[in-house]
Write an enzyme that holds these catalytic residues in place. Structure first.
Site, mmCIF file in Angstrom:
data_model
loop_
_atom_site.group_PDB
_atom_site.id
_atom_site.type_symbol
_atom_site.label_atom_id
_atom_site.label_comp_id
_atom_site.label_asym_id
_atom_site.label_seq_id
_atom_site.Cartn_x
_atom_site.Cartn_y
_atom_site.Cartn_z
ATOM 1 N N THR A 269 -27.819 12.377 -19.368
ATOM 2 C CA THR A 269 -26.364 12.465 -19.539
ATOM 3 C C THR A 269 -26.013 13.623 -20.465
ATOM 4 O O THR A 269 -24.917 14.192 -20.366
ATOM 5 C CB THR A 269 -25.783 11.154 -20.098
ATOM 6 O OG1 THR A 269 -26.428 10.826 -21.332
ATOM 7 C CG2 THR A 269 -25.991 10.005 -19.116
ATOM 8 N N ARG B 227 -25.597 2.763 -14.809
ATOM 9 C CA ARG B 227 -24.966 1.537 -15.273
ATOM 10 C C ARG B 227 -24.127 1.699 -16.536
ATOM 11 O O ARG B 227 -23.598 0.732 -17.053
ATOM 12 C CB ARG B 227 -26.044 0.472 -15.517
ATOM 13 C CG ARG B 227 -26.732 0.043 -14.235
ATOM 14 C CD ARG B 227 -27.921 -0.862 -14.506
ATOM 15 N NE ARG B 227 -28.502 -1.341 -13.272
ATOM 16 C CZ ARG B 227 -29.341 -0.652 -12.523
ATOM 17 N NH1 ARG B 227 -29.711 0.552 -12.900
ATOM 18 N NH2 ARG B 227 -29.823 -1.157 -11.407
ATOM 19 N N HIS C 284 -40.113 6.549 -10.667
ATOM 20 C CA HIS C 284 -39.188 6.230 -9.579
ATOM 21 C C HIS C 284 -39.193 7.292 -8.485
ATOM 22 O O HIS C 284 -38.255 7.379 -7.692
ATOM 23 C CB HIS C 284 -37.771 6.038 -10.118
ATOM 24 C CG HIS C 284 -37.617 4.793 -10.921
ATOM 25 N ND1 HIS C 284 -36.554 4.582 -11.789
ATOM 26 C CD2 HIS C 284 -38.379 3.666 -10.999
ATOM 27 C CE1 HIS C 284 -36.687 3.398 -12.368
ATOM 28 N NE2 HIS C 284 -37.781 2.837 -11.907
ATOM 29 N N CYS D 23 -41.034 13.165 6.360
ATOM 30 C CA CYS D 23 -40.624 12.440 7.553
ATOM 31 C C CYS D 23 -41.215 11.041 7.528
ATOM 32 O O CYS D 23 -42.411 10.872 7.257
ATOM 33 C CB CYS D 23 -41.077 13.177 8.810
ATOM 34 S SG CYS D 23 -40.569 12.352 10.360
#
Length: 250
Positions: free
Chosen positions: A31, A39, A122, A130
């Site tokens: 940020t 969130r 993540h 593909c």
């Protein structure tokens, strides 16, 4: 929480004394570079259906939903600059203090800031592939150029829309990254928990591995976490803390 200079000096001493320092970073780190979290107060969940954007079943049904909604924040990363946290972590690594950096982020800013040993728990948009044809790999730069042109990157073999190697809801985390994260967390005698509220599993469990192995954790986050009471130090202002650490590294 206190961010007095003496507390940062104590943190810096802990960093210097650590034998195996590991960092875990979340959206709060990015940020500072102008990337919205999911969130938080101004997070994507407030005005976007992020669960649908990053849902594997929905992607297979309608990949255009991902590309039309993610284009504004996944495919403009070249416009974002690494923050003081990204660059200071890279400096800590270069000086031999930081052994590994586990990140929940998918914005490539740790690499842009100069970090080398980045474990992307993540996944990452650095590569697109593909879902049908083995061996098809397209870089972030090439995929972003297609998206900027108003199209979706497609497989040169079958024409299917390519998926970024981000872990979507409904997919398993990359097994190698998960194993490496657990190993590094268990070996850490000090973990810096930065910009994450520790609410998303299994990344949120990494500090637990450190604590169970006898290590210590330091939390820098502007929202409460479940492990605040077990942290050796706690700060709420990433920017100012890492400005001071960067100055101490000079």
């Amino acid at each position: 929480m206190k961010t007095k200079n003496e507390d940062v000096i104590k943190l810096f001493n802990l960093i210097q004394e650590a034998k195996h320092l590991v960092a875990l970073t979340g959206a709060g780190v990015s940020t500072l570079s102008g990337i919205r979290d999911f969130r938080g107060k101004n997070g994507l969940y407030n005005d976007m259906d992020a669960d649908k954007i990053f849902n594997i079943d929905y992607f297979e049904k309608d990949p255009s939903f991902y590309y039309s909604h993610a284009g504004s924040f996944i495919y403009n990363l070249d416009e974002k600059e690494a923050s003081i946290v990204h660059t200071t972590l890279a400096k800590l690594e270069k000086k031999g203090f930081l052994k590994a950096l586990i990140t929940q982020n998918i914005d490539l800013l740790h690499q842009k800031g100069g970090s080398k040993n980045v474990i992307e728990i993540h996944g990452s948009p650095a590569m697109h592939y593909c879902l049908r044809c083995a061996g098809i790999r397209v870089s972030y730069e090439d995929a972003a150029a297609v998206v900027h042109g108003g199209e979706m990157p497609k497989c040169p073999k079958c024409g299917r829309v390519l998926k970024p190697a981000i872990t979507f809801f409904g997919e398993a985390l990359p097994i190698d990254a998960l194993k490496q994260s657990i190993t590094e967390s268990q070996e850490a005698d000090l973990m810096l928990v930065l910009g994450t509220s520790l609410t998303v599993q299994p990344a949120a469990s990494m500090p637990e591995y450190t604590l169970r192995s006898g290590g210590k954790i330091v939390i820098v986050n502007n929202m409460p976490t479940p492990l605040d009471g077990r942290a050796l130090l706690h700060f709420d202002d990433l920017d100012s803390v890492f400005e001071e650490i960067n100055n101490l590294l000079q």
